[in-house]
Design a protein around this motif. Sequence first.
Motif, PDB file in Angstrom:
ATOM      1  N   MET A   1       1.581  -0.485  -0.100  1.00 39.14           N
ATOM      2  CA  MET A   1      -0.169  -0.099   0.154  1.00 39.14           C
ATOM      3  C   MET A   1       0.561   1.068  -0.156  1.00 39.14           C
ATOM      4  N   TYR A   2       1.633   1.909   1.098  1.00 36.35           N
ATOM      5  CA  TYR A   2       1.932   2.818   1.473  1.00 36.35           C
ATOM      6  C   TYR A   2       3.807   2.797   0.884  1.00 36.35           C
ATOM      7  N   GLN A   3       3.819   3.787   0.377  1.00 39.43           N
ATOM      8  CA  GLN A   3       5.047   2.632  -0.428  1.00 39.43           C
ATOM      9  C   GLN A   3       6.166   4.279  -0.116  1.00 39.43           C
ATOM     10  N   GLN A   4       6.046   5.409  -0.266  1.00 35.05           N
ATOM     11  CA  GLN A   4       6.907   6.161   0.628  1.00 35.05           C
ATOM     12  C   GLN A   4       6.586   8.069   1.207  1.00 35.05           C
ATOM     13  N   LEU A   5       6.886   8.757   2.939  1.00 36.57           N
ATOM     14  CA  LEU A   5       6.828   9.740   2.500  1.00 36.57           C
ATOM     15  C   LEU A   5       7.376  10.561   2.616  1.00 36.57           C
ATOM     16  N   THR A   6       7.292  11.093   0.974  1.00 38.59           N
ATOM     17  CA  THR A   6       7.684  12.722   1.200  1.00 38.59           C
ATOM     18  C   THR A   6       7.440  14.262   1.991  1.00 38.59           C
ATOM     19  N   ALA A   7       8.174  14.722   2.955  1.00 42.74           N
ATOM     20  CA  ALA A   7       7.574  16.220   2.788  1.00 42.74           C
ATOM     21  C   ALA A   7       7.419  16.969   2.049  1.00 42.74           C
ATOM     22  N   ASN A   8       6.654  18.016   2.268  1.00 41.24           N
ATOM     23  CA  ASN A   8       6.550  18.629   0.801  1.00 41.24           C
ATOM     24  C   ASN A   8       6.273  20.110   2.409  1.00 41.24           C
ATOM     25  N   LEU A   9       7.234  21.051   1.689  1.00 41.92           N
ATOM     26  CA  LEU A   9       7.405  22.102   3.457  1.00 41.92           C
ATOM     27  C   LEU A   9       7.347  23.692   1.878  1.00 41.92           C
ATOM     28  N   MET A  10       6.252  23.900   2.890  1.00 41.61           N
ATOM     29  CA  MET A  10       5.790  25.221   2.697  1.00 41.61           C
ATOM     30  C   MET A  10       6.804  26.750   2.844  1.00 41.61           C
ATOM     31  N   VAL A  11       7.431  26.952   1.611  1.00 38.11           N
ATOM     32  CA  VAL A  11       8.810  28.169   1.585  1.00 38.11           C
ATOM     33  C   VAL A  11       7.678  29.539   1.684  1.00 38.11           C
ATOM     34  N   GLU A  12       8.865  30.312   1.776  1.00 36.97           N
ATOM     35  CA  GLU A  12       9.417  31.918   1.335  1.00 36.97           C
ATOM     36  C   GLU A  12       9.646  31.513   0.295  1.00 36.97           C
ATOM     37  N   SER A  13      10.662  31.247  -0.285  1.00 35.42           N
ATOM     38  CA  SER A  13      12.026  31.416  -1.641  1.00 35.42           C
ATOM     39  C   SER A  13      12.080  30.295  -1.332  1.00 35.42           C
ATOM     40  N   ILE A  14      12.022  29.896  -2.547  1.00 36.25           N
ATOM     41  CA  ILE A  14      12.563  28.595  -2.766  1.00 36.25           C
ATOM     42  C   ILE A  14      14.154  28.684  -3.537  1.00 36.25           C
ATOM     43  N   GLU A  15      14.392  29.623  -3.427  1.00 37.25           N
ATOM     44  CA  GLU A  15      16.000  30.161  -4.249  1.00 37.25           C
ATOM     45  C   GLU A  15      16.960  29.812  -2.433  1.00 37.25           C
ATOM     46  N   ASP A  16      16.294  30.700  -1.440  1.00 35.31           N
ATOM     47  CA  ASP A  16      16.498  31.207  -0.618  1.00 35.31           C
ATOM     48  C   ASP A  16      17.456  29.960   0.260  1.00 35.31           C
ATOM     49  N   THR A  17      16.051  28.658   0.068  1.00 30.95           N
ATOM     50  CA  THR A  17      15.893  27.331   0.292  1.00 30.95           C
ATOM     51  C   THR A  17      17.095  26.333  -0.100  1.00 30.95           C
ATOM     52  N   LEU A  18      16.879  26.420  -1.176  1.00 30.60           N
ATOM     53  CA  LEU A  18      17.990  25.459  -1.852  1.00 30.60           C
ATOM     54  C   LEU A  18      19.548  26.147  -1.217  1.00 30.60           C
ATOM     55  N   ALA A  19      19.425  26.992  -1.675  1.00 29.11           N
ATOM     56  CA  ALA A  19      20.977  27.883  -1.227  1.00 29.11           C
ATOM     57  C   ALA A  19      21.397  26.538   0.350  1.00 29.11           C
ATOM     58  N   PHE A  20      20.078  26.947   1.420  1.00 25.79           N
ATOM     59  CA  PHE A  20      20.385  26.609   2.668  1.00 25.79           C
ATOM     60  C   PHE A  20      20.548  24.637   2.297  1.00 25.79           C
ATOM     61  N   TYR A  21      19.708  24.091   1.310  1.00 25.56           N
ATOM     62  CA  TYR A  21      20.420  22.578   1.541  1.00 25.56           C
ATOM     63  C   TYR A  21      21.334  22.021   1.456  1.00 25.56           C
ATOM     64  N   THR A  22      21.557  22.833  -0.356  1.00 25.30           N
ATOM     65  CA  THR A  22      23.045  22.435  -1.100  1.00 25.30           C
ATOM     66  C   THR A  22      23.848  22.782  -0.217  1.00 25.30           C
ATOM     67  N   GLU A  23      24.045  23.738  -0.245  1.00 26.12           N
ATOM     68  CA  GLU A  23      25.461  24.375   0.369  1.00 26.12           C
ATOM     69  C   GLU A  23      26.196  24.375   2.014  1.00 26.12           C
ATOM     70  N   LYS A  24      24.493  24.089   2.969  1.00 29.86           N
ATOM     71  CA  LYS A  24      24.622  24.356   4.453  1.00 29.86           C
ATOM     72  C   LYS A  24      24.785  22.355   4.625  1.00 29.86           C
ATOM     73  N   LEU A  25      23.855  21.656   3.923  1.00 26.04           N
ATOM     74  CA  LEU A  25      23.359  20.273   4.232  1.00 26.04           C
ATOM     75  C   LEU A  25      23.703  19.006   3.266  1.00 26.04           C
ATOM     76  N   GLY A  26      24.196  19.540   2.223  1.00 24.55           N
ATOM     77  CA  GLY A  26      24.431  19.019   1.053  1.00 24.55           C
ATOM     78  C   GLY A  26      23.916  18.435   0.565  1.00 24.55           C
ATOM     79  N   PHE A  27      22.517  18.638   0.105  1.00 25.42           N
ATOM     80  CA  PHE A  27      21.636  17.962  -0.386  1.00 25.42           C
ATOM     81  C   PHE A  27      21.820  18.455  -2.258  1.00 25.42           C
ATOM     82  N   ASN A  28      21.278  17.660  -2.691  1.00 28.91           N
ATOM     83  CA  ASN A  28      21.195  17.709  -4.201  1.00 28.91           C
ATOM     84  C   ASN A  28      19.689  18.291  -4.931  1.00 28.91           C
ATOM     85  N   LEU A  29      19.838  19.047  -6.196  1.00 23.03           N
ATOM     86  CA  LEU A  29      18.845  19.300  -6.290  1.00 23.03           C
ATOM     87  C   LEU A  29      18.526  18.390  -7.772  1.00 23.03           C
TER      88      LEU A  29
END
Length: 126
Positions: A1-29
Motif C-alpha cells: 500500500m504505502y510506498q514513500q513519504l516525502t515532506a512538502n514544505l511551504m517556504v518563502e523563497s525556493i532560491e534561498d531554501t535551495l541555497a541552505f539545503y545544498t550549501e549547508k546540508l549537502g543536498f542535491n537539486l
Amino acid sequence: MYQQLTANLMVESIEDTLAFYTEKLGFNLLTSAPHADGYLQFAIVEKDGLNLMFQERKNFTEEYPMLNTPATKPSISLFIKVANFDELYESLKSAVPLAADLHTTFYDTKEFAIVDNTGYVLTFAE
C-alpha cells in the motif's frame, strides 16, 4: 500500500531554501519548476536517499487555500537518523542556527537540532 513519504514544505523563497539545503546540508537539486514570473515555485532535493520538496508560499496556498497565512509559520520538525552523527554535528554547530545543542534524550538517543532558513526544525539523531 504505502510506498514513500516525502515532506512538502511551504517556504518563502525556493532560491534561498535551495541555497541552505545544498550549501549547508549537502543536498542535491533533483528538479525545480519556475513560475511564469521567473522565480522558482517548486523544487525537490535529495541526499542519501532522503527527499524533500519545497513549494513557494503563494503557489502552495493557491493549491491548498486552507493553509493560507500572512507568513510561513513552520509547525513541524523533521527527525533524521544519520550514520555520521559526530561528523555532521561538528560541521553544522557553527555553520547554522542550533535549535537544540547536542544532548541525550529521555529515550536515550543522542541528538541535536538546527533551524533552516524558513524556520523548520531539523533534528538529527544517532
